[in-house]
Design a protein around this motif. Structure first.
Motif, PDB file in Angstrom:
ATOM      1  N   PHE A  15       6.976   0.415 -21.970  1.00 47.90           N
ATOM      2  CA  PHE A  15       6.086   0.903 -20.913  1.00 47.90           C
ATOM      3  C   PHE A  15       6.727   2.087 -20.200  1.00 47.90           C
ATOM      4  O   PHE A  15       7.952   2.161 -20.094  1.00 47.90           O
ATOM      5  N   PRO A  16       5.886   2.993 -19.675  1.00 47.92           N
ATOM      6  CA  PRO A  16       6.439   4.172 -18.985  1.00 47.92           C
ATOM      7  C   PRO A  16       6.898   3.858 -17.568  1.00 47.92           C
ATOM      8  O   PRO A  16       7.077   4.759 -16.769  1.00 47.92           O
ATOM      9  N   PHE A  17       7.010   2.604 -17.230  1.00 45.93           N
ATOM     10  CA  PHE A  17       7.495   2.217 -15.900  1.00 45.93           C
ATOM     11  C   PHE A  17       8.227   0.895 -16.054  1.00 45.93           C
ATOM     12  O   PHE A  17       8.034   0.187 -17.054  1.00 45.93           O
ATOM     13  N   GLU A  20       4.529  -6.010  -6.769  1.00 45.19           N
ATOM     14  CA  GLU A  20       4.022  -5.900  -8.141  1.00 45.19           C
ATOM     15  C   GLU A  20       3.369  -4.566  -8.492  1.00 45.19           C
ATOM     16  O   GLU A  20       3.630  -4.019  -9.567  1.00 45.19           O
ATOM     17  N   PRO A  21       2.526  -3.956  -7.642  1.00 46.64           N
ATOM     18  CA  PRO A  21       1.838  -2.735  -8.079  1.00 46.64           C
ATOM     19  C   PRO A  21       2.722  -1.492  -8.176  1.00 46.64           C
ATOM     20  O   PRO A  21       2.346  -0.537  -8.846  1.00 46.64           O
ATOM     21  N   TYR A  22       3.871  -1.472  -7.514  1.00 46.20           N
ATOM     22  CA  TYR A  22       4.539  -0.189  -7.288  1.00 46.20           C
ATOM     23  C   TYR A  22       5.289   0.384  -8.472  1.00 46.20           C
ATOM     24  O   TYR A  22       5.339   1.604  -8.603  1.00 46.20           O
ATOM     25  N   TYR A  36      10.960   4.456 -10.604  1.00 42.94           N
ATOM     26  CA  TYR A  36      11.082   3.219  -9.834  1.00 42.94           C
ATOM     27  C   TYR A  36      12.396   2.536 -10.198  1.00 42.94           C
ATOM     28  O   TYR A  36      12.716   2.365 -11.371  1.00 42.94           O
ATOM     29  N   PRO A  37      13.201   2.171  -9.187  1.00 42.15           N
ATOM     30  CA  PRO A  37      14.530   1.635  -9.495  1.00 42.15           C
ATOM     31  C   PRO A  37      14.486   0.286 -10.213  1.00 42.15           C
ATOM     32  O   PRO A  37      13.553  -0.490 -10.037  1.00 42.15           O
ATOM     33  N   GLU A  38      15.513   0.026 -10.991  1.00 44.94           N
ATOM     34  CA  GLU A  38      15.638  -1.267 -11.656  1.00 44.94           C
ATOM     35  C   GLU A  38      16.272  -2.268 -10.698  1.00 44.94           C
ATOM     36  O   GLU A  38      16.756  -1.918  -9.632  1.00 44.94           O
ATOM     37  N   GLU A  39      16.269  -3.509 -11.102  1.00 46.96           N
ATOM     38  CA  GLU A  39      16.986  -4.580 -10.394  1.00 46.96           C
ATOM     39  C   GLU A  39      16.426  -4.871  -9.009  1.00 46.96           C
ATOM     40  O   GLU A  39      17.125  -5.373  -8.142  1.00 46.96           O
ATOM     41  N   GLY A  53       0.820  -1.203   0.000  1.00 45.27           N
ATOM     42  CA  GLY A  53       0.000   0.000   0.000  1.00 45.27           C
ATOM     43  C   GLY A  53       0.856   1.255   0.000  1.00 45.27           C
ATOM     44  O   GLY A  53       1.966   1.287  -0.520  1.00 45.27           O
ATOM     45  N   GLY A  54       0.320   2.297   0.631  1.00 41.35           N
ATOM     46  CA  GLY A  54       1.021   3.567   0.661  1.00 41.35           C
ATOM     47  C   GLY A  54       2.379   3.456   1.331  1.00 41.35           C
ATOM     48  O   GLY A  54       3.330   4.137   0.949  1.00 41.35           O
TER      49      GLY A  54
END
Lengths: 332, 447, 288
Positions: free
Chosen positions: B412-414, B289-291, B299-302, B262-263
């Protein structure tokens, strides 16, 4: 003649009507409303004790949730760690004992102060208990809280009973009985010399000290008694709710207890009882009917403080005395 | 073009037929006593089915979690109503907010069952709420299906083997947190065999505590040399993780296990990035998964991410599993986002209810009682957008689990899960057998 | 990591200090404990977050200025209304009414926030991200936290100067020292009370606006800081500004070091320290 008159005192009639009303309630209202009423009754016991401190001793505690939690957790933790003792006749004394211990310790620290210092100190101490209940996850279940199953009574189990059956059956009468016992005991306390002494302390601390009342000790006694009432209410509430969480030790919950007392009116003995019953229905119906229930509860509180400072019962009492006065004059 | 021809409606129809077929198989298997079958031919009530859906609608968990779940309930209820409802009855969806704490939920559930007399409650994201509310199903006599909460203790007993089911009217239409954390441990062993130390940051209640317990137990079994350098327990709803992040940076674990959701997960990610934790340690998110979609391209890779099942908008691949394609497209059309795992969980809950009612209804020849419905849920196996879901006799679902690492792609933009490094662990590898506690099961593995 | 732990503690102390400063000024001057103080803090935070999200496209760090301004102003405005309509009728009333009316305001404000900004969290991390990180003895540390400390220090000094050097400041101190004497000297208690309440509200709003780039603004946002501010006030002594400073340093460091070294019981330790101080020195460290 006089004897007869004292027999048909309106007060007595009201009591009889109320008692029989309470006892017949399971046959009249739906299970859901009955449970709501039972929440109200447990809070009414707490409010009775709370008013000994606020109305009769003049001390405002913003931390009575702690002693409520002491009772409720006393029951729930007994269920978890000593399942053999999970019987009403043992649990109620356990709850009273634990709330006695905690209110004695906290009260000892608090009663050295009055007014706002007292209020904040009581609040801080209840939050200490909250932090402990919250943080010791493996012991207390943390914020998940603990489940409270249906208790036994003198070896009799209510197994295979769904909770609504239990609550609308035996437990309802037990609860009503406990409530009236608590009510009568409190009535005796406030009319005893001890109760009069508390009122003297409330009205003028210095004068009370001068006529030989040991102010601080009496305050501590009042604190402990009201703490034990909270503990009793908490224990009884635990069975109705079926689940206890640290929230009951949070100061917001304590604030709700103050709210109830004021809503009913702390100037009248039965006022807090009325307040506790009304508050429960108000809160649940506000929650059920709108997303903005806090707004409704908050606005109600503000309006009551502004226009009806004596609370509901206080307002009624004033109304009654206004109606009564002319007729009294007429009789004279 | 050929892809389109398999069309979603056909697929749904087939899935439905399969459900009915399975249903009758279940009946033949003797889940419901034959006497009842012969004796009764009941009418279907006139009014709609009153279905209470409880999910976070306010607070930090609303936007990444509660609202997507509720959206899915609405979408599927409308979809089912368009197809004629359940046994001809339309669904009336009543939505309620899960915010307000355990006590408020206990009171709400009591109101729903006793006062409003709803037909079924689908809901609860928070494990604490599940633990408090599920006992009410039997206590008050109401059908409750937990849709998203993960606590493995919900349906487990205190010793192995334990008696099932724990609640006769309470279900969970998904697998418990065992799959997330065992999946993570298996994944880490395969892809990061060199790690020496690990730490944990998990919320201070059932969900966080149990997630860490399972992860630690599985890691001890799979990679006994890995040392735990510290665990932190911020309360649910913490807004300031700075002190926790610094403490983690001081402890320098190679892997940080986290079940934040969540938040809290979003807040933690932002603060951890701001303070530089991400560069020092690799995060392993048991429900991450949602973040990536929620946070976006920053959002960081790896990061190691588990999908709480195989709930991912790109898995199962759309060409192989058209139901996922349909679900993703339909959801995206309505709400402008890709469905996240709470959406898949909501789908599972409402679909299980529908198929169980239809299965029991076919048997009793009319509208089934909740006891009959709950008997029909056991053994139910349905197709969902994520593959197969089965509800076992412990009233708990089992699923496969998908784990991967985040990677930025031009599509994708994420960041998405790197398709080269996705792993799916089948249900039998991550779910304890019926009647065996998950911890005992892990400890019994031959390493 | 020691310097970082200490810095975290200071950062934490900084915004708790601003909140408890406001709470303490109101307490000192008006003898009123404002239970809705946390809500004013939340209002400041929400307003600032809203402002930032409106202006975030291609913004620079100066986006913080309008955010701080609007957040502070709105909280002050709410404070003004609250004082005028709710607190003023309570001046002559008993303590329980004063406390309860602020308790009512707390519940009211929670839902007012929900009505204005909706129930979902607002993220406004642009300034936090823009400022980036600095290197503190080999450890990365967000520059924004340093800015928060700096601004809190500036505000603290300004308030101190105001209280020490200006006429109004001296009058406010006179009231908190001896209310009856101040009335006898002809000070306009009511007007000064209003002033101090609005000042306290503005400080709370400023604190909220300052913090919000690092955290989401969400419902119930003011609850935890309010509790911490209570602890600060109890530790430092009711109405004492010096006490608020020392108290928030203790609270900030206890939290930071507590989470680093004994995470299981950090919150309880804070209350235990407060309780210990109270048993030893019931009026707080700098109370009278």
């Amino acid at each position: 003649m006089a004897q007869l008159k004292s027999f048909v005192r309106p007060g007595l009639i009201i009591y009889l009507v109320v008692i029989s009303g309470f006892l017949f309630l399971p046959r009249i209202v739906s299970t859901f409303n009955l449970i709501l009423f039972q929440y109200g009754i447990t809070f009414a016991i707490v409010a009775l004790g709370f008013n000994l401190l606020l109305g009769y001793t003049g001390l405002l505690s913003f931390g009575h949730g702690a002693y409520f939690a002491a009772g409720a957790y006393g029951v729930a933790m007994t269920a978890k760690y000593f399942p053999d003792l999970f019987s009403l006749e043992i649990l109620i004394p356990i709850a009273l004992l634990i709330s006695f211990l905690i209110s004695a310790i906290f009260g000892f620290v608090c009663v050295r102060h009055t007014k706002i210092f007292f209020a904040i100190l009581a609040l801080a101490l209840s939050m200490l208990l909250y932090a402990l209940l919250f943080k010791f996850y493996h012991l207390t279940g943390g914020s998940d809280g603990l489940y409270v199953k249906i208790p036994m009574l003198f070896g009799h189990t209510f197994a295979n009973m769904r909770r609504p059956q239990f609550l609308s059956g035996f437990y309802h009468y037990f609860l009503v009985g406990m409530f009236f016992a608590a009510y009568i005991v409190m009535k005796c306390i406030v009319n005893s010399p001890f109760g009069k002494a508390l009122q003297a302390i409330r009205d003028n601390e210095v004068r009370a000290e001068l006529i030989g009342i040991r102010v601080r000790r009496y305050r501590l006694y009042a604190f402990i008694i009201s703490g034990m009432y909270s503990g009793l209410g908490g224990a009884l509430w635990g069975f109705v709710n079926g689940h206890v969480t640290p929230d009951v030790s949070h100061w917001i919950f304590s604030g709700e207890l103050v709210y109830m007392t004021l809503l009913g009116g702390f100037g009248v003995f039965a006022g807090p009882v009325v307040g506790a019953l009304i508050f429960n229905f108000l809160k649940l119906y506000a929650m059920g009917s709108t997303e903005y229930w806090m707004f409704i509860i908050g606005a109600t509180l503000i309006i009551i403080v502004l226009v009806l400072p004596g609370g509901v019962a206080g307002g009624l009492a004033r109304l009654a005395s206004r109606i009564k006065q002319p007729s009294d004059k007429g009789a004279a | 073009m050929t892809k389109k021809e398999i069309g979603r409606r056909d697929f749904l129809k087939k899935a439905g037929a399969a459900g009915v077929a399975l249903g009758s198989a279940g009946i033949a298997g003797g889940y419901i006593t034959p006497r009842k079958v012969a004796a009764q031919k009941r009418a279907i009530p006139k009014g709609p089915i009153r279905m209470a859906a409880v999910s976070f609608l306010t607070g930090a968990a609303a936007s990444p979690f509660g609202i997507p779940g509720m959206n899915t309930y609405q979408m599927m209820a409308e979809q089912y109503n368009k197809q004629g409802g359940i046994l001809g009855r339309k669904i009336e969806l009543l939505s309620y907010d899960e915010a307000g704490g355990v006590d408020a939920q206990v009171k709400l559930s009591r109101k729903l069952i006793l006062d409003d007399q709803v037909d079924v409650t689908l809901g609860y994201i928070s494990s604490a709420n599940c633990k408090a509310v599920l006992p009410l199903s039997d206590e008050l006599g109401g059908l409750i299906m937990a849709y998203d909460c993960g606590t493995h203790e919900l349906m487990e007993g205190t010793t192995s083997p334990y008696k099932t089911p724990k609640y006769s009217l309470g279900f969970r239409t998904k697998a418990h947190l065992g799959i997330d954390n065992i999946g993570l441990a298996l994944y880490i062993k395969k892809y990061f065999p060199d790690i020496k130390t690990m730490g944990g940051i998990n919320q201070d209640y059932a969900w966080g505590r149990e997630s860490w317990l399972i992860f630690e137990t599985a890691m001890k079994k799979l990679m006994p040399h890995v040392k735990v350098v510290g665990t932190w327990w911020p309360p649910l709803g913490t807004t300031d993780f700075t002190a926790h992040i610094s403490a983690l940076m001081g402890a320098k674990p190679d892997i940080v296990h986290s079940s934040l959701w969540g938040g809290d997960a979003v807040t933690f990610s932002k603060q951890a990035q701001g303070m530089g934790l991400i560069e020092r340690s690799r995060m392993a998110w048991s429900r991450g998964e949602p973040y990536p979609q929620e946070v976006g391209k920053e959002y960081p890779e790896e990061q190691i991410i588990c999908c709480a099942g195989t709930h991912y908008f790109l898995y199962p691949p759309h060409d192989k599993w058209p139901l996922n394609k349909y679900f993703v497209e339909e959801y995206r059309k309505r709400y402008g986002k890709y469905p996240t795992y709470p959406c898949y969980h909501a789908y599972q809950a409402i679909a299980v209810y529908k198929q169980a009612v239809e299965k029991a209804g076919a048997l009793v020849g009319g509208w089934p009682t909740i006891e009959e419905i709950s008997k029909a849920v056991v053994g139910l196996s349905i197709q969902t957008p994520s593959g197969h879901l089965m509800i076992r006799e412990d009233h708990n679902g089992i699923e496969d689990v998908l784990v991967g690492v985040s990677k930025m792609t031009p599509d994708f933009p994420f960041p998405i899960l790197d398709p080269q490094r996705m792993e799916v662990y089948p249900a039998h590898m991550v779910n304890a057998p019926v009647g065996i506690r998950t911890v005992d099961w892990i400890n019994s593995w031959q390493s | 990591m020691w310097p970082i732990y200490i810095l975290n503690g200071l950062y934490f102390a900084a915004f708790i200090f601003l909140i408890s400063l406001g709470l303490n000024i109101i307490l000192g001057v008006m003898g009123l404990l404002n239970l809705a103080h946390g809500s004013l803090y939340a209002i400041g935070a929400f307003m600032a977050a809203w402002t930032i999200t409106r202006l975030a496209e291609g913004a620079s760090i100066f986006i913080l200025l309008p955010a701080l301004l609007t957040g502070t102003a709105l909280a002050a405005l709410f404070g003004l209304f609250m004082e005028y309509f709710l607190i003023r009728p309570m001046y002559k009333r008993a303590l329980e009414y004063q406390l309860l009316i602020t308790f009512g305001a707390l519940m009211l404000f929670e839902d007012v926030i929900k009505m204005i900004w909706g129930g979902e969290a607002i993220y406004a991390s642009t300034p936090f991200v823009l400022l980036g990180r600095v290197n503190i003895l080999g450890n990365p540390y967000p520059a924004y936290f340093l800015l928060v400390m700096l601004l809190a220090l500036v505000v603290g000094v300004l308030i101190w100067l105001f209280m020490a050097k200006t006429r109004i400041g001296v009058m406010l101190r006179a009231i908190s020292l001896d209310r009856e004497m101040a009335t006898a000297m002809g000070l306009k208690i009511n007007r000064l009370g209003t002033f101090s309440f609005v000042l306290g509200a503005a400080l709370a709003g400023f604190s909220g606006a300052l913090v919000v780039p690092t955290t989401p603004a969400l419902l119930g946002f003011g609850m935890e800081p309010l509790i911490l501010a209570f602890i600060v006030v109890v530790m430092g002594g009711l109405g004492s500004l010096k006490g608020a400073l020392i108290g928030s340093l203790v609270v900030g460091q206890t939290r930071s070091l507590g989470i680093a070294f004994f995470p299981e019981i950090e919150l309880a330790v804070m209350f235990l320290i407060a309780a210990a101080i109270l048993v030893a020195k019931p009026e707080g460290l700098f109370g009278r």
